[in-house]
Enzyme design. Structure first.
Site, mmCIF file in Angstrom:
data_model
loop_
_atom_site.group_PDB
_atom_site.id
_atom_site.type_symbol
_atom_site.label_atom_id
_atom_site.label_comp_id
_atom_site.label_asym_id
_atom_site.label_seq_id
_atom_site.Cartn_x
_atom_site.Cartn_y
_atom_site.Cartn_z
ATOM 1 N N ASP A 115 12.159 -9.178 -0.819
ATOM 2 C CA ASP A 115 11.833 -8.133 -1.783
ATOM 3 C C ASP A 115 12.948 -7.093 -1.821
ATOM 4 O OD1 ASP A 115 10.303 -7.062 -3.783
ATOM 5 O OD2 ASP A 115 8.830 -6.125 -2.475
ATOM 6 N N GLY A 134 0.801 -1.219 0.000
ATOM 7 C CA GLY A 134 0.000 0.000 0.000
ATOM 8 C C GLY A 134 0.831 1.265 0.000
ATOM 9 N N ALA A 135 0.115 2.367 0.102
ATOM 10 C CA ALA A 135 0.767 3.658 0.004
ATOM 11 C C ALA A 135 1.494 4.014 1.299
ATOM 12 C CB ALA A 135 -0.268 4.726 -0.304
#
Ligand SMILES: *[C@@H]1O[C@H](CO)[C@@H](O)[C@H](O)[C@H]1NC(C)=O
Ligand SMILES: *[C@@H]1O[C@H](CO)[C@@H](O)[C@H](O)[C@H]1NC(C)=O
Ligand SMILES: *[C@@H]1O[C@H](CO)[C@@H](O)[C@H](O)[C@H]1NC(C)=O
Ligand SMILES: *[C@@H]1O[C@H](CO)[C@@H](O)[C@H](O)[C@H]1NC(C)=O
Ligand SMILES: *[C@@H]1O[C@H](CO)[C@@H](O)[C@H](O)[C@H]1NC(C)=O
Ligand SMILES: *[C@@H]1O[C@H](CO)[C@@H](O)[C@H](O)[C@H]1NC(C)=O
Ligand SMILES: *[C@@H]1O[C@H](CO)[C@@H](O)[C@H](O)[C@H]1NC(C)=O
Ligand SMILES: *[C@@H]1O[C@H](CO)[C@@H](O)[C@H](O)[C@H]1NC(C)=O
Length: 900
Positions: free
Chosen positions: A737, A623-624
């Site tokens: 990641d 998300g942001a």
């Protein structure tokens, strides 16, 4: 069994002794082996192809009848291939491949077929046996491999492909390459090979030791020279690479009564052509003339000296007719032979990234899709469409994919992706890199969540999500897809108002079959809360029954009283529900509080710290991320978990737990969290320097701030952070990641690793790997991980290797520009760096780095991206090497400063 073995041994034996004359390969398709005139030995094609039926056809040729074997292909396969070996003769630069196709009504259907022929990656011809039967096709193939496939490609509705013979003849070394650009990537297809001035039949082996067929000069001019015409010298030795036979050069077409000599030749297809003219001085006089091709003078004043031999080579682009004219200057112009070939470029291979991604996807389908050789050429694979050598469409509906694998994100050229009815579950994910995607069909699956990547598909026009299990409300961010024309959300479990951003002309939104979904917010409020969770709906159903009883009981005793009662019932249900929720939350909060000192924020506090989520500073895996300021003045980055339904409370709690256990100067530090109904928010320290990706790919001024020494510093810092995750923390953690946008910089340019949204912990007691669903970012994903699903710390090492290559080359891991191989940073950089080719180092670094330091960094980067995980060094070793590279660069700078 024994007989079969014998046959195989025998047939390979034949290949060796019967390939007569030396280097000839003559296959009788559907026939048996025999020796023909001049000891040419013909072989049965049995060992070169596995498909097809055989028969023979008798046909009359002049006044002799002959029986010709043929092989035809009634099965439905789209291509039937002969594998032609190329390794049986040394020093081959090209071979002549001659294929003969015969129909002659072998099936009594009187319907001659048409089909295509390909050689290697190139479709060379459409054979149409209605126009010529037999049809003879001659191709000059540049030998660049041990073998080449010659395939017959069926054309729908045009009958069954058929072939009668296949001959392979080695050509003189370097022949058919003079003045021909890119000749090693070109197939030449014969249009004409004319023995000028000769009318009495064809000439071939043994007169021509290469067994080319020289056709007689059909449009024979009235005035001509011939072998009997005053020949001075017998042409014995001459120096032309194509080595035309003397018997061909001994005749010529010589100027007719007019002042010029012309050949006008019609060509089958508009294309580029290669033209060779052969001259031999068979007359006592030395002629000279201009050579004009299609009204353009190509050669001025060419002389043929008596008793000498010469040749001229021309290429003529985009023509469909050919007029070769020799204009007189002195004596009679002449030409002794000529050849005309259509130039067929061999198409480039598809990028190796695409090919390996498709191979992995084929594994995921657990089916044999028959994907072999090149995906796009000569024919695109099943389920695929291409533009040139780029795979632009993929159709995998009705296969059993189960999840959207990250490999799909490597197919960067996709415009259409159809995964309908492929048993997909979970979230729409891993597709964010597909910037060209226009149509995405994910309908008829069991997808539950929108995921966070749809908004990155900036070219999306059609998004079909109908008949899935999508929950919650529709993403506001879908409104960012400005090109979207059709959004199909029918038959999902979506609720709530549709974002107003989707209410615009030119966008059709289909919403039927959802519990409550519409643009107007009013009608949905009640329903949306009742379908929230199953636990809530059950008590209300119970009450319904009770209500009925109450109605009966109270009868007509007054609507007002009844209404009051109902209100009371609802309020008490609601408060009970709320209390239960609150109890759950408090329990979770208490649990969390026990772990660590990190702070718990209320949603209100977060809202005021971020000034109502005003400034977005990035996007994490879920998300942001917003910029915020706490009341004490401390700046923070606030990560709002996107699509709350996507990950249950468990996963959020796990992440908080993990985050609160790790503290390291090279990991972004965790400040606290907010956990309220529908609010899952993580609060981190704010790093004003932005991400490494901003610096590498941002404006030039930012890039300049990253010189080699600071890049090495960033690399060392990030490696320290990863080393702590892999070896320092307990339990150990795999980040999963690692990428440039997850390496953040503070004011002093110290680097810290961030975003643990995908991280996985594993205890030392765990096996050496964890099996898991593949997650990560296209371009950084460990190829071994996504083919084996075995996650180890070495996957982080791989991704970190990609980051190192980015630091060295200043290029993103996957890009569209440049040649197919530069698509993929790893594939492009590895061979270059291995060869010490430092030209590929980022331009900005030119002449500022110590070669020794660069060599060290490059060498460790290459080892990190080894395909085989066991070949990659542990992160601790990477760290040691990077520190050495850093020290080397520092002393280099010091020395440079000293000399200044
Ligand atoms: C054919 O081969 C045989 C044996 O190898 C040889 O005796 C004969 O002369 C050859 N004939 C021709 C026409 O080359
Ligand atoms: C081709 O061969 C297969 C098996 O040998 C046979 O079943 C089929 O009938 C044949 N087809 C034709 C058109 O002859
Ligand atoms: C040679 O052929 C193999 C298999 O068909 C192929 O993988 C390889 O790329 C080819 N090599 C060249 C140089 O074309
Ligand atoms: C044409 O060739 C045949 C043999 O191929 C020969 O017998 C005949 O004499 C030739 N005719 C001429 C006019 O050269
Ligand atoms: C044949 O011609 C080539 C150039 O066309 C030249 O390099 C070579 O030396 C010549 N060979 C002979 C034997 O004349
Ligand atoms: C071929 O070209 C020559 C010279 O350019 C021209 O005079 C002649 O008419 C052309 N012939 C045909 C058939 O176009
Ligand atoms: C989905 O695929 C199955 C077979 O795999 C088929 O039976 C079913 O009809 C398909 N459904 C749709 C909606 O295409
Ligand atoms: C959609 O937008 C138009 C104008 O922007 C507005 O008039 C209309 O009421 C909106 N529709 C809904 C259902 O909100």
């Amino acid at each position: 069994m024994l007989i079969w073995v014998n046959l195989v041994v025998l047939s390979s034996f034949w290949v060796l002794i019967f390939s007569n004359p030396e280097g000839f390969l003559s296959l009788s398709c559907g026939g048996s082996s025999y020796t023909a005139a001049y000891n040419i030995s013909w072989l049965s094609d049995n060992t070169y192809i596995e498909t097809g039926n055989t028969t023979t056809v008798t046909y009359i040729n002049g006044n002799s009848a002959s029986s010709v074997p043929i092989r035809f292909f009634p099965d439905s396969r789209s291509r039937q291939c002969y594998k032609i070996p190329m390794s049986w003769k040394k020093d081959l630069s090209s071979v002549l491949i001659r294929a003969t196709f015969v129909y002659r009504n072998y099936d009594s259907q009187n319907s001659p077929p048409a089909f295509q022929v390909s050689l290697g990656r190139r479709i060379t011809t459409t054979v149409d046996l209605r126009t010529n039967d037999p049809w003879i096709e001659e191709l000059v193939w540049p030998v660049n491999n041990d073998s080449v496939l010659l395939c017959l490609l069926a054309v729908k509705g045009r009958g069954i492909p058929v072939i009668s013979s296949l001959e392979v003849r080695p050509l003189p070394l370097n022949a058919y390459r003079n003045s021909l650009e890119g000749s090693s990537n070109i197939i030449l297809r014969r249009s004409y090979r004319i023995n000028s001035g000769y009318t009495n039949g064809t000439i071939r082996y043994p007169s021509d030791p290469y067994d080319r067929i020289w056709d007689p000069d059909q449009n024979f001019a009235p005035f001509h020279g011939s072998s009997s015409f005053n020949r001075l010298t017998k042409l014995t030795s001459y120096n032309i690479t194509e080595n035309p036979p003397a018997s061909v050069l001994e005749t010529a077409r010589i100027l007719d009564s007019k002042d010029s000599l012309s050949y006008t030749l019609s060509l089958n297809t508009l294309g580029d052509y290669y033209i060779i003219l052969y001259f031999a001085g068979i007359l006592p006089l030395s002629a000279s003339f201009d050579v004009t091709i299609n009204n353009e003078v190509k050669q001025y004043d060419y002389s043929v000296t008596s008793s000498e031999v010469g040749s001229l080579y021309f290429t003529q682009k985009r023509i469909s007719n050919l007029n070769i004219t020799l204009g007189k200057i002195k004596f009679n112009p002449q030409v002794n032979a000529l050849e005309v070939y259509e130039i067929l470029q061999i198409p480039p291979e598809a990028s190796s990234t695409t090919v390996s991604a498709l191979k992995v996807i084929e594994q995921f389908t657990s089916q044999d899709l028959g994907w072999q050789d090149d995906p796009c050429t000569p024919l695109p694979w099943n389920h695929i469409e291409c533009e040139g050598n780029r795979v632009t469409s993929l159709f995998l509906s009705q296969t059993n994919l189960r999840s959207i694998s990250p490999t799909l994100g490597d197919l960067l050229d996709l415009k259409t992706l159809d995964l309908h009815n492929t048993s997909l579950t979970g979230a729409v994910q891993n597709l964010g890199s597909l910037k060209h995607l226009q149509k995405l069909n994910l309908s008829f699956n069991q997808l539950k969540y929108f995921g966070s990547e749809l908004e990155d598909l900036v070219n999306l026009e059609v998004l079909d999500l109908q008949n899935n299990s999508l929950q919650g409300s529709v993403l506001e961010t879908l409104g960012k897809l400005k090109k979207l024309r059709l959004l199909n959300l029918e038959n999902n479990s979506l609720v709530g108002p549709l974002p107003q951003s989707l209410n615009r002309t030119g966008l059709e939104v289909r919403i039927m079959g959802n519990p409550c979904l519409s643009f107007s917010s009013l009608s949905c409020n009640n329903v949306s809360s009742t379908v929230d969770t199953p636990q809530v709906t059950i008590p209300i159903n119970k009450k319904h029954k009770k209500q009925n009883r109450i109605v009966i009981l109270l009868g007509v005793s007054g609507g007002a009283l009844f209404a009051t009662f109902l209100v009371f019932v609802f309020v008490s249900i609601y408060t009970r529900r709320q209390r239960k929720k609150e109890r759950d939350i408090t329990r979770a909060q208490l649990k969390m509080q026990n772990w660590n000192s990190s702070r718990i924020f209320s949603h209100k506090e977060i809202k005021s710290a971020t000034r109502n989520f005003k400034e977005v500073i990035g996007r994490g895996s879920f998300g942001a991320v917003y910029r915020g300021k706490l009341p004490d003045g401390k700046e923070v980055a606030v990560k709002v978990r996107f699509d709350r339904t996507q990950l249950g409370a468990d996963s959020f709690i796990n992440e908080v737990q993990l985050l609160s256990q790790i503290r390291h100067q090279n990991l972004v530090s965790f400040e606290g969290f907010c956990y309220e109904p529908k609010q899952q928010i993580l609060v981190y320290e704010y790093l004003p320097g932005g991400s490494l990706a901003d610096h590498l790919y941002g404006p030039r001024s930012k890039r300049h701030s990253l010189n080699w020494v600071s890049r090495l510093k960033v690399a060392v810092d990030a490696a320290e952070g990863l080393d702590y995750l892999h070896n320092g923390s307990e339990p150990r953690i795999i980040h999963r990641d690692v990428k440039c946008s997850n390496i953040l910089l503070d004011k002093e340019m110290n680097a810290k690793v961030s975003d643990f949204g995908l991280s996985k912990q594993f205890t030392k007691a765990d096996a050496s790997h964890v099996t898991t669903v593949v997650k990560g970012t296209a371009g950084y994903l460990d190829p071994e991980y996504y083919s084996t699903l075995q996650l180890t710390e070495k996957s982080d090492v791989y991704s970190f290797g990609v980051v190192l290559l980015e630091l060295i080359c200043g290029r993103e891991p996957l890009t569209h520009s440049g040649s197919p191989d530069s698509f993929n940073l790893v594939l492009w950089a590895r061979p270059n760096l291995q060869a010490g080719a430092f030209e590929i180092v980022d331009d900005i670094l030119k002449d500022t780095f110590d070669p020794e330091s660069m060599r060290k960094a490059a060498s460790i980067a290459i080892r990190c991206v080894e395909r085989d995980a066991s070949g990659r060094p542990p992160i601790a070793e990477v760290l040691t090497q990077l520190k050495e590279a850093y020290t080397l660069q520092l002393s280099y700078l010091a020395a440079a400063a000293h000399t200044d």
